[in-house]
Design an enzyme around this catalytic site. Structure first.
Site, short mmCIF file in Angstrom:
data_model
loop_
_atom_site.label_atom_id
_atom_site.label_comp_id
_atom_site.label_asym_id
_atom_site.label_seq_id
_atom_site.Cartn_x
_atom_site.Cartn_y
_atom_site.Cartn_z
N GLU A 324 0.87 -1.60 0.07
CA GLU A 324 -0.06 -0.08 0.17
C GLU A 324 1.05 1.45 0.13
OE1 GLU A 324 -3.57 -2.09 2.59
OE2 GLU A 324 -2.02 -1.03 3.68
N CYS A 399 0.81 32.74 12.36
CA CYS A 399 1.18 33.32 14.00
C CYS A 399 1.43 31.92 14.83
CB CYS A 399 0.31 34.09 14.68
SG CYS A 399 -0.36 35.17 13.97
#
Ligand SMILES: *Cc1c(COP(=O)(O)O)cnc(C)c1O
Length: 472
Positions: A324, A399
């Protein structure tokens, strides 16, 4: 190796090794190392970065920045390489693309055309791939907390495999399948006590994490018994996923030894043949030129021979192999293009200056640097410059002081607002993990090929964001 508090599966971080060596020749700053950049990346006549035949300045002008650019040929070639490496005539195998790495309808169609199947782990990922036209027989359903609604959707889509992760889920799925008169094919996710990353792995008996049934405690054996007691479930195989950004097969070797040992137990104690062995994903890519992951062909050959050896030793028929990969399919194909907003020199010890280069995105489009201490290559993309190298830190506009895109980089000293920067190998786990932190809309993703660009995901608008607030 440092495990992240979010769990060992996400412990892909290595402490940052500090600034790369200062390049001696300014021309080196413009170089695009083919180990890191997507296959079609090159410098155009004026020096600007060209991806899939499209100049980044034109792309930025048309689609805005930040912008994710996906090299279609790169994705298709990697998908085809995985398919041909794993699915060989003497040992047919399945390659499931781990959709969580990056998902869009167009991308999924490229992968299905290359012969890949898809692994999803939520109802959202399932809904997208179903609506994109992926047939149920090409879908595998993961997840440690699949709800009744999600399992029902999976059954309605006739997904090929459910990877069951808890007793609650086994009972839930059995009841839903029985109510529909169906028999669901399941794999048991086992935790084998192996945690792998780059060239290292840790092997323990017990694993303290949310995924799977542990082999060591007997939980996996009990899960098999629970499934065997349910006529609406059929156990077809076992699943193990040992980590991410893995460069060699050593961890898989230990994992395969343990899973095949358990397959022998399943045969002996439950009289169930293990037809399928899914070894999960985690195949690594180069983020830096110094990274040296095994390519698909060598990794596949090694995994095949490890599984054959273990099955021979346990006197078991060799099960059908499945893997996978997520990152290894789309990671190297992606490039993020940012526009420089400010350049701020900050004096460090002994007169050393570092330029903080602020771009118009940041941790909202690439959380991996903040989360995992990930390293990236960055170049000036809109032009080439012969100015001296300048020590830089590429930071976002959020921020947070931890809002870093590239911790240490050398960029030309004449870098200025309006220049475009490109960060390599951002195709996996960047747009997919993007947030709208600070109400920054999420960037578009465009696919490029032969000089043409097509939107894979459109840019989120301010209106998209504000629409969610009924107080407005
Ligand atoms: C995340 C994940 C993958 C894909 O991992 P990559 O590192 O992107 O290859 C595959 N299988 C499972 C179960 C996963 O959780």
């Amino acid at each position: 190796m440092r495990a992240h508090p979010a769990g060992p599966r996400h412990g892909e971080g290595q402490p940052s090794g500090g600034a790369p060596v200062r390049p001696r020749d300014p021309a080196e700053l413009a170089r695009l190392d083919p180990r890191v950049w997507c296959t079609t990346a090159q410098r155009g006549p004026g020096g600007e970065l060209v991806l899939g035949g499209c100049g980044v300045s034109t792309l930025a002008a048309q689609y805005g920045t930040p912008l994710f650019v996906m090299d279609e040929m790169d994705v298709r070639q990697r998908a085809a390489a995985f398919r041909s490496a794993y699915d060989v005539p003497e040992a047919p195998a399945d390659v499931y693309y781990a959709a969580k790495a990056f998902l869009s309808a167009t991308l999924v169609r490229w992968l299905v055309e290359a012969g890949l199947s898809v692994d999803v782990c939520t109802g959202g990922e399932l809904a997208l791939v179903v609506r994109a036209g992926v047939p149920g027989e090409r879908i595998l359903f993961h997840g440690n907390n699949k709800s009744v609604a999600e399992l029902s959707a999976g059954l309605d889509a006739q997904v090929h495999r459910f990877v069951v992760d808890s007793d609650v889920e086994i009972d839930r799925l059995a009841a839903l399948a029985a109510a529909r008169g169906l028999v669901a094919d399941v794999l048991v996710r086992v935790t084998v006590g192996v945690e792998a990353h780059t060239h290292e792995f840790i092997a323990t008996a017990h694993e303290d994490q949310k995924f799977g049934f542990s082999l060591a405690s007997g939980a996996a054996s009990q899960a098999v018994r629970r499934i065997a007691a349910q006529p609406s479930l059929r156990l077809v195989g076992l699943h193990s996923h040992i980590g991410s950004q893995i460069f060699d097969s050593d961890g898989f070797d230990v994992a395969a030894h343990r899973v095949v040992g358990f397959a022998a137990t399943v045969r002996d104690e439950h009289a169930i043949p293990v037809e399928e062995l899914n070894l999960g994903g985690g195949m690594g890519i180069a983020y830096l030129p110094s990274d040296d992951p095994l390519d698909a062909e060598h990794m596949a050959a090694q995994l095949r021979s490890i599984v054959q050896r273990e099955c021979l030793a346990a006197d078991l028929p060799v099960p059908r192999l499945a893997v996978e990969p997520g990152r290894a399919i789309v990671g190297p194909a992606g490039v993020t293009v940012y526009e420089v907003g400010t350049v701020k020199p900050v004096e460090l010890d002994q007169g050393v200056v570092r330029a903080y280069v602020s771009v118009d995105g940041g941790m909202s489009d690439n959380i991996r640097t903040a989360l995992y201490d990930a390293d990236y290559c960055v170049v000036l993309a809109s032009r080439v410059s012969l100015a001296e190298p300048m020590l830089c830190r590429v930071v976002g506009k959020h921020c947070e002081s931890g809002d870093v895109v590239v911790r240490d980089a050398w960029l030309p000293a004449d870098l200025a607002p309006g220049d475009l920067l490109a960060v390599a190998a951002t195709g996996a786990y960047c747009r997919a993990m993007a947030s709208t932190y600070n109400l920054v809309p999420r960037p578009a993703v465009v696919g490029v090929r032969d000089g043409r660009a097509a939107v894979l995901l459109r840019r989120e608008t301010m209106e998209d964001l504000l629409r969610l607030d009924p107080g407005l």
